[in-house]
Each structure stands twice: as structure tokens, then as C-alpha cells.
Design an enzyme around this catalytic site. Structure first.
Site, PDB file in Angstrom:
ATOM      1  N   SER A 200       4.729   4.532   2.239  1.00 25.40           N
ATOM      2  CA  SER A 200       4.523   3.258   1.539  1.00 25.40           C
ATOM      3  C   SER A 200       5.057   2.088   2.346  1.00 25.40           C
ATOM      4  CB  SER A 200       5.197   3.276   0.167  1.00 25.40           C
ATOM      5  OG  SER A 200       6.599   3.177   0.307  1.00 25.40           O
ATOM      6  N   HIS A 201       4.490   0.916   2.074  1.00 24.75           N
ATOM      7  CA  HIS A 201       4.930  -0.336   2.699  1.00 24.75           C
ATOM      8  C   HIS A 201       5.043  -1.375   1.585  1.00 24.75           C
ATOM      9  CE1 HIS A 201       5.269  -3.936   4.965  1.00 24.75           C
ATOM     10  NE2 HIS A 201       4.836  -3.462   6.111  1.00 24.75           N
ATOM     11  N   ASN A 202       6.280  -1.642   1.154  1.00 23.54           N
ATOM     12  CA  ASN A 202       6.502  -2.579   0.057  1.00 23.54           C
ATOM     13  C   ASN A 202       6.549  -4.017   0.553  1.00 23.54           C
ATOM     14  OD1 ASN A 202       6.741  -0.165  -1.281  1.00 23.54           O
ATOM     15  ND2 ASN A 202       8.532  -0.770  -2.454  1.00 23.54           N
TER      16      ASN A 202
ATOM     17  N   CYS B 216       0.833  -1.203   0.000  1.00 21.85           N
ATOM     18  CA  CYS B 216       0.000   0.000   0.000  1.00 21.85           C
ATOM     19  C   CYS B 216       0.865   1.249   0.000  1.00 21.85           C
ATOM     20  CB  CYS B 216      -0.915   0.019   1.227  1.00 21.85           C
ATOM     21  SG  CYS B 216      -0.034  -0.025   2.798  1.00 21.85           S
TER      22      CYS B 216
END
Length: 973
Positions: free
Chosen positions: A812-814, A794
Site C-alpha cells: 500500500s501507498h498511503n 492505492c
């Protein structure tokens, strides 16, 4: 010449009773209509202007601006309000006469007197907010308005209940009452949009609803024109002696349409203090049940969270299958006879917060859930033959659920008696335990309410099937747990980016609690709520919620809420009429299956066969609605016969009266909570004198610390001490069963006085990312980054108003290390977003890679996004990264997690200066772009005080938070 005494008994004047409400309506309406016309003619641009915007964004004036700010409209309004006061007081007194006319000879006039007193206070309060404007004294004006609105509730309800049974008049009254109270919620919503989010044009919509309140209020009282058609006011000469004659028959000559012989006063007189205490005890034990049930998956989640996969502790979810023991007759009867004692034993789940070891604490909670479930199941089964008792039982459990929502609303989506709470994290566990003990003891010592009620429901169940009842009951328990154990779940499901976010927790939570109360009120309409038409309405509302964002999605959620709560008595009572052992066992298995599927839609990367349920919330919702359809079909097909209906009606109605009064109290409590939580001041950055932006990133592990306690208070303290203006929080979406349906965003935003973007909601199947900001959020977009294989990633792309300039921020969270393709695609997309923006940019994100030249993912982020790494020499990084463009970086620090999570806090300080370039040349090569930053450092004593990091984090730090890795902050030229 005739003597005066000769005219004794002469009627000097006859005044129709309708003239009083007519004069009240004409004078009251004239006050506002004339003020509106004169105001628009003379001061239109002034009265539509407010602290946020003016014409053309705002084009319709509010009531307060129209009637309270300018001459002559203010004075015209006050003159006509003064003329209205006489008919208003006369109207109050005439309604009092009308009310006592319907009281039986041996009845009490207490309620009529209460209503008269309330209406007089309401009239005086109206004068308070009309004659004392917000410009004169803001506090007195607001207090008068609040008193007026509070008194309006008993005024409206009491008037409807005591009115003569004229169908036409009652239809109009209910219509205007619904429009009045229905307008309050959107009015508060748009006021928050205006006052907190400062959205131009929002106050115009607020003004529409404010004017609709005036119209509905006047129209509600104007309905008395129908009721007073049988009234006539007479002026009679009573002679020189002044003695009245025929006084005893005066009231008997008063004609009305006739009300119920036993009016609302008689209904209130039937309330007995001991029964009230018993009812309250059962409601509280219902609250305890929902508290323990919702805490169980939350505590189970702690273990796979740290194991990064299945841990084995998930088996405790199945502790509820002990409900199958209800099939053992002697055990079930023993629990029913000793239910107070078993409730007392179940409080071990509340007391478990004292157990330090997480595994042992989970075991205690599982035991508490099992005991409580057995007790409620045995109670329902034992009450199945008595209509009043059965209704009372399910209603107390339903009210316990509403109470659970109100309490969580007051604690910012946490329950103060959960075992993850304690005295250091905002818990009130000992108070909750003490109340539970008192409630259990009351059940042990009392005579069970309604035991003398005759059998009113035959044992023979025609057309019902225990399998369908179990499927419906299990699906319904899952519906309640997943969607209605927190008042903000619906608003988070419908969440969108700014400005179309939909309602925030305040007032969105209040709207949900109102809808829950409305659903329970409708639940007495059994044939309607178990009809296929009503199921279709609820399904349509759920579909609107699932497929739409913002206000439209939330509206669908409200429809689904009303529908769902209306099923409570029908489905649970249908469940209790079946063979208890096998029925409750199957119901719990259905609930567990849906709960696991609900988790697997997002945790698919960590469970066997998870790909089947990947991002398939729609499958779960279809299964849930199918279960409900089977349940209501089974309940509706039942032909159980109510015998001795006349005897049963009193106990049934008593249960409904207690429930309605409780719902009124709970809704008022929710109103009070929301009012207390309204923001008082506009967020401000910490160091505007330096035009400083302090921004950070932190992965918070779902606000559960390393010892399985709630970490929100400690997070708040760390963010406050670091003076963060913008922070990205990762793993922050808590609106799932396994996270307790919590919402840390609302607590941190309100306590720290920051704007908040929750990020992609629960229906987007991510672990969540949230942004908090001291700067207004102008717009934002929620991104689901490409994730063909691993967990869904997200991102929030927001544009902030920073000291009058636009600054873009990404949080962001990869994906994880195992999924290289995912990380490549996700980082490429982040680079594109940053590269295409012309604004200054801050990147706050989780990107799994080593730093430095030659690292593919690192270079894709920095070079692909044309941003600078905050410190290129910091080689000891793996997940979290800060980057920037178009701002002046002044400082960088890494702060230890303090036991809150397993991940540190990274913080950067930036200035937005006039002489610093905020745009970048797209034709510039990446090599030339990198040369713009030298990374030359300076000592702290060369840095102005306002640009420094707090000194409390040196050495051992504070609360285990300290500067680590390089043990000090870096400062730059």
C-alpha cells in the site's frame, strides 16, 4: 491387334482439377477428425490432462495431445497425413502453374517460384511437427512448428495476391485467413495463462483456438476447389518416340478466371533499392522524432518530482510552439530545402544523454524536439500538392511510431536512445545516434523522392477550416502520445486483479502492434475512416476500455487502436493543407492543454486549481474525442480534387506498398520479441529448504534515479542480491506521458523470473503500487483507499500460494502528512482488510507516521489490523513499515537506496513452519496478541546460512547499497 504406336495422342484418363484439393481436404481432415474421435473414446481423461490440471477443469483435448501421445490415434493421424502429402505437393505445383499463367510475356516468374519453394518448405515442416512429436524431441518439434507458421504468412498473402479474381473464392480465402491469424493471439494468451500463470482450465480454451487453426488452414486450401474448376489433368499416350507435341500451346490453353495483368510479382519488381533506402531513412527519422517527443515530458517530470510541486521547468513543454515559425515563408522554405541538415541538427536531442547536468540535458532535448517538429511540419506542407509524396511523408512518420513501439517492446518499455538511458542502463544511444546521422546524410545527398510527380491536388481547399484542422491535429497528436507510444499502455489501462488481469505485456503488446498495423492498412479507405460511423465505433471501443477491466476492456482498447491509427494520413494531411504558422501553433497549444490536463488528473494535489481535474480522466477523453470529431469532420468535408489521377496512382500505390511491407516486417519483429520474452522456467523461491519468505518494501520514485537516468537495472541487481521472494514497489505506475509510458514491472518480473501484479492501473489516478512474487498469485484485489482531500492512495491485497499454504500480502501507498483525515481513513481500511483475513499476513506499506505507542496512525495500523510490527524498537522510521501475523519472523534489515531514489529498502525474513500457528483467535485481546512476540534477538552466527542476509551489504556495501541505520541486520529467536 492394334500397335502401341497407333494410340499416340490418345487421352487415357481425364482427372478433374478439383480432385486434387478435394483429396487434400478429405485426407487432411480425416487425419485429425479420426484421431479426435478415437482419442476421446479410448483415452479421454488422459488427453485432457496436462501439467496443471485434469478433468473436470480441463475437458477439451489439444491437437498435440490428441495426435501425438497415444496409440492408435497418433498412428491413424500419421497415416492420413502421409496420404495427404501427395495431393499437397500436387496442389503446390498446380498453384505455381496458375500463378505463372497470369504473368505477362515480358514479366518475371520469380515470385511464383518463391511461392512454390515456400509452400514445399511449409509441407516438409508440417511433416516435421506431425511425425516428430514433443515427446520424441521437443526442440525439433517446436522448430518445425515455428517454420510452418512463418511459411504460412507468405503462403496466405501470396495465395490471395496471385489468385484469379473470382470474388467468391477471394471472399472465402480472406475469411479463413482472418480466422487463422486472428486465432493466434488468443491462443498464445491462453497458453501463457496455462504455462506461466498455471490457471486450471486455460488449456481447454487454448485447445479450442488450436483446433480452429487446423480448420482454418484446411478450409483456406479447400477454396482451390473453386479456382480449379477450370483445370483438367490428362494422362496422354505420347507414342513410342516419347516426344511431346503441342507443348508451346499447352500453357496458352490453360484457362483461368484471369488475374490482374500486373500481378503481385510486378508490384514487387517496382521496388527499387535506392527508394527502399530513402524510405527506411525517413522511417528512422520518424522514429527519432517520436523518441525525442516522448522523452521530453519524462525529463520535465524529474524536476517537479524532486520539488514536490511546480518547478518552473514545466515551461519546456511549450518548446513545441516554435512550430508557429512555419508561418515565416523564407524560414519554412529554407528548412524544407535543407531538411536533411536540420534533421542532423535535431539529433542534439539524442546526443544529450552525454550531458550530466539534468537541466542542461533537458534544454538539449527541447531544442531537438523543436527542430524535428519544424522539419516534419515544413516537409508535410511542401508535399501538400503531390498526392504520392504527401502519402509517403505521413506514412513514414506513422511507421516511425510503430517502430518506436516495437523497439520499446524489445527494451521492456524503455527506448534505448532516450536521454535517460546510457551504456550503464541498457541504452544504445551511440548506435541510435549513428543511424540518425546516416539517415540525415542520406536525406541531404539524395534526390528528393517524388519531386518529378505532377501537381495532383489543387491548392484550393473547399470546405476545410484551419481552426478545425488544428484542433483535430493537436488532439490526435495527444491521442497518439498518451495511448500509442508504448504497446503495453492499452493492457495496463484494462488491468484487473488476479485472475482477471487481462492480457499481460506478452502477448498483449503484440496484439496492440497488430492492431496498429491493421489501422494503418485501413487508412487508405479515406471516406470510411473519416465517417461519423467509424468515429462512433472508435468512441465505443474507448468507452469499453475506460469502464471495463480484464479481457473485455482490452478488446475495447484494440478496437480503439485500429480506429486511431486509421486516422493518421487523413488528419495529418488535412493539417498540412492549411496556413502552416497559425495552424501548427494552435495544434501545439491544443496538444499542450490536453497533456497538462492528462497530468492534472493525478497530480491535482500539487498544482493550482488541481481539484477541478481530480480523477477526471473522463473529461480528458471526452475532450480528446471531441477534437478528433472536429478533425475528421473537417477532413471529410474537404473537397480537394485529385487531378491527373492516373499519374498519381503509381506514386501513391508505391508509398502504400512500402508501408505494407514495412508493417509486415515490424509485426514479424514483434513476434520475435515476444517469443524471446516468453518465460522459460517457473519462478522458485530462493530458500525453499527453510520455507523462507524474504519480503521487502521500496519507494522507487518512478524508476528515475537522482541523476535523471533510468534505474531499472540497478533496482533489479539490488532485488536479486537481497534474494527477495516478495517485494512491494511504490510510485510504480509509469503509464503516463510524464513518465514516458514506461512499465518497469514487466522488465523486473521477467528478468528476475517473478510473478507480478501491476496494481491499480492509470485510470485509477494513483501513483501506483506493484507487487513482485516468487510465489504464484492465486487472487488479488486492487483497492483505492479513502482519500477525501489529498492524493488518491492505492493498495494491493493478494493471496499467494506459499509452499502449499495461502498467505495474504498487502502492498500500500498511503497519503501525505498534510492530510490527516485521509491517513486515518486509509489506515482504518487497511486494518479492516488485515483483520478480516484468516490467513497468515504480511504488510508491506507506506504509512506516514512515527512508530510507537501513542502514535495514532501507527496504532490504527498495528492494533487495528492485528499484526505485529517487525521491530518495535526501531524508532527512526517515518514512511515505510513492515508487519506480519501467522509467520515466524527471523530477520530484519534496512538497506540504503544507493542513489536510485530518496528512500531505503526495508526487508524482513519469515518462515512458514508447520509447528508455528498460522491462524489467530479473533476473541483474543490486542494486549494478549502483542505478547506473542518477544523481539528477542540472537547473533548472526546462531542463524543457519540460508536464513542470513547477504554479507555483501556490510560496511561500504555494493553499488552504494549497504546496511544502514543500525549498520547490520537483526535476527530473532
Amino acid at each position: 491387334m492394334a500397335l502401341v504406336a497407333d494410340k499416340k495422342g490418345l487421352v487415357l484418363a481425364r482427372i478433374p482439377g478439383t480432385s486434387v484439393p478435394l483429396a487434400h481436404t478429405i485426407f487432411g481432415a480425416s487425419a485429425f477428425i479420426l484421431a479426435f474421435i478415437i482419442g476421446c473414446y479410448g483415452h479421454y481423461y488422459k488427453i485432457v490432462k496436462n501439467g496443471v490440471a485434469g478433468y473436470p477443469d480441463e475437458w477439451f483435448p489439444s491437437v498435440s495431445a490428441t495426435t501425438g501421445d497415444w496409440y492408435p490415434e497418433r498412428n491413424i493421424c500419421q497415416i492420413f497425413i502421409a496420404l495427404t502429402s501427395g495431393p499437397r505437393l500436387a496442389l503446390c505445383y498446380l498453384w505455381y502453374l496458375l500463378t505463372i499463367r497470369n504473368v505477362p510475356a515480358d514479366g518475371s516468374k520469380g515470385f511464383a517460384k518463391f511461392l512454390l519453394t515456400n509452400d514445399v518448405i511449409r509441407t516438409v515442416a508440417c511433416g516435421g511437427w506431425v511425425y516428430i512429436t514433443s515427446s520424441d524431441d521437443h526442440d525439433i518439434h517446436d522448430i518445425a512448428m515455428i517454420v510452418y507458421l512463418l511459411c504460412t504468412i507468405p503462403h496466405v498473402v501470396g495465395t490471395i495476391k496471385t489468385a484469379p479474381q473470382n470474388p467468391k473464392a477471394q471472399q472465402y480465402r480472406k475469411l479463413f485467413a482472418y480466422t487463422f491469424f486472428g486465432a493466434l493471439v488468443p491462443m498464445v494468451y491462453f497458453f501463457i495463462q496455462h504455462n506461466v500463470h498455471r490457471i486450471p482450465g486455460a488449456y481447454t480454451y487454448y485447445a479450442f483456438f488450436e483446433w480452429s487453426l487446423i480448420i482454418s488452414d484446411l478450409a483456406f486450401d479447400a477454396v482451390c476447389l473453386i479456382d480449379f474448376e477450370t483445370f483438367e489433368l490428362r494422362v496422354v499416350d505420347i507414342g513410342m518416340s516419347g516426344k511431346r507435341e503441342g507443348n508451346s500451346s499447352a500453357m496458352n490453353d490453360l484457362k483461368t478466371y484471369g488475374g490482374s495483368e500486373k500481378g503481385v510479382g510486378a508490384a514487387f519488381e517496382s521496388i527499387k533499392p535506392f527508394e527502399v533506402i530513402s524510405f527506411a531513412a525517413d522511417v528512422y527519422l520518424g522514429f527519432v522524432f517520436w523518441s525525442m517527443l516522448t522523452s521530453l515530458p519524462l525529463m520535465i517530470w524529474y524536476f517537479p518530482l524532486w520539488h514536490m510541486g511546480i518547478s518552473g521547468y514545466e515551461a519546456f513543454l511549450f518548446c513545441n510552439v516554435t512550430a508557429g515559425l512555419l508561418g515565416i515563408n523564407f524560414l519554412r522554405r529554407g528548412i524544407e530545402r535543407s531538411k536533411g541538415f536540420v534533421h542532423l541538427l535535431s539529433l542534439v536531442g539524442v546526443l544529450s544523454y552525454k550531458i550530466a547536468d539534468p537541466a542542461h540535458r533537458l534544454m538539449a532535448v527541447a531544442a531537438g524536439v523543436s527542430l524535428s517538429l519544424l522539419t516534419w511540419g515544413a516537409t508535410f506542407f511542401g508535399q501538400r500538392h503531390q498526392n504520392g509524396r504527401a502519402e509517403r511523408g505521413v506514412l513514414t512518420l506513422a511507421l516511425g511510431l510503430v517502430l518506436h513501439n516495437v523497439v520499446k517492446q524489445a527494451w521492456w518499455a524503455n527506448n534505448p536512445i532516450w536521454p535517460i538511458m546510457n551504456e550503464n542502463t541498457g541504452g544504445q544511444n551511440m548506435i541510435g545516434l549513428a543511424l540518425g546521422v546516416l539517415a540525415a546524410v542520406q536525406v541531404m545527398l539524395r534526390k528528393e523522392p517524388g519531386t518529378d510527380e505532377p501537381q495532383t491536388i489543387e491548392s484550393h481547399k473547399k470546405g476545410e477550416n484551419w481552426v478545425l484542422a488544428a484542433i483535430g491535429g493537436g488532439g490526435y497528436l495527444f491521442t497518439l502520445h498518451s495511448m500509442f507510444t508504448d504497446s503495453t499502455t492499452i493492457s495496463r489501462w484494462s488491468l484487473g486483479g488476479y485472475p482477471n488481469t487481462g492480457p499481460q505485456p506478452v502477448p498483449g503488446g503484440l496484439m496492440v502492434i497488430l492492431a496498429m498495423a491493421m489501422g494503418l492498412t485501413l487508412s487508405s479507405k479515406r471516406r470510411w475512416v473519416t465517417s461519423l460511423i467509424w468515429w462512433a465505433v472508435g468512441t465505443a471501443g474507448l468507452a469499453v476500455l475506460h469502464f471495463n477491466e480484464g479481457d473485455i476492456g482490452f478488446a475495447g482498447g484494440i478496437v480503439f487502436t485500429v480506429y486511431s491509427l486509421s486516422l493518421f494520413p487523413a488528419l495529418f494531411r488535412s493539417l498540412s493543407r492549411q496556413p502552416p504558422g497559425r495552424t501548427f501553433l494552435l495544434a501545439m497549444l491544443v496538444y499542450n492543454f490536453l497533456a497538462l490536463a492528462h497530468v492534472w488528473v493525478v497530480a491535482y494535489a500539487f498544482v493550482p486549481g488541481g481539484e477541478v481535474m481530480r480523477e477526471r480522466t473522463d473529461y480528458v477523453l471526452i475532450a480528446m474525442q471531441t477534437c478528433l470529431l472536429l478533425g475528421i469532420f473537417n477532413s471529410n468535408s474537404s473537397a480537394w480534387t485529385v487531378i491527373s489521377e492516373a499519374k498519381a496512382r503509381s506514386s501513391f500505390n508505391a508509398a502504400r506498398i512500402y508501408a505494407k511491407l514495412s508493417l509486415v516486417g515490424l509485426v514479424l519483429a514483434s513476434v520475435g520479441v515476444c517469443y524471446n520474452r516468453l518465460p522459460k522456467v517457473t519462478p522458485q523461491p530462493h530458500h525453499p529448504e527453510h520455507k523462507l519468505i524474504t519480503a521487502g518494501i521500496w519507494t522507487i520514485h518512478f524508476a528515475i534515479d537522482n541523476d535523471m537516468y533510468n534505474s531499472e537495472l540497478r533496482m533489479r541487481d539490488a532485488i536479486k542480491d537481497l534474494e527477495l521472494d516478495v517485494i512491494g514497489l511504490l510510485e510504480s505506475d509509469l503509464q503516463r506521458i510524464i513518465m514516458g509510458n514506461r512499465d518497469l514491472t514487466q522488465f523486473l518480473a521477467e528478468d528476475l523470473n517473478m510473478y507480478a501484479d501491476y496494481g491499480p492501473g492509470p485510470t485509477k489516478h494513483t501513483w501506483g503500487c506493484t507487487m513482485l512474487s516468487k510465489f504464484p498469485i492465486k487472487r488479488s484485489t486492487h483497492h483505492l483507499l479513502p482519500s477525501p482531500k489529498g492524493e488518491l492512495a492505492c493498495a494491493i491485497h493478494a493471496t499467494l500460494d506459499v509452499y502449499g499454504k495461502e498467505v495474504d500480502v498487502i502492498v500500500s501507498h498511503n497519503g501525505q502528512e498534510e492530510d490527516l483525515l485521509d491517513r486515518q481513513l486509509q489506515t482504518t481500511e487497511l486494518g479492516r482488510i488485515m483483520r478480516e483475513s484468516d490467513n497468515p499476513f504480511l504488510f508491506l506499506g507506506y504509512v506516514v507516521t512515527k512508530p510507537g505507542k501513542g502514535q495514532e496512525i501507527y496504532e490504527m495500523l498495528m492494533d487495528g489490523g492485528h499484526v505485529h510490527d517487525i521491530e518495535v524498537s526501531d524508532w527512526d522510521r517515518w514512511c515505510q513499515y513492515l508487519a506480519f501475523r501467522g509467520v515466524k519472523r527471523t530477520g530484519y534489515a534496512r538497506i540504503s537506496h544507493g542513489g536510485i531514489t530518496d528512500t531505503e529498502i526495508q526487508v524482513g525474513k519469515y518462515q512458514l513452519l508447520e509447528d508455528h500457528p498460522t491462524t489467530w483467535d479473533r476473541s483474543q485481546s490486542i494486549e494478549d496478541f502483542k505478547k506473542e512476540e518477544t523481539y528477542a534477538q540472537i547473533s548472526e552466527n546462531q542463524v543457519p546460512e540460508g536464513l542470513r542476509f547477504p554479507s555483501m551489504f556490510y560496511g561500504e556495501g555494493v553499488r552504494k547499497h549497504r546496511f544502514h541505520v543500525f549498520d547490520r541486520p537483526y535476527y530473532y529467536v
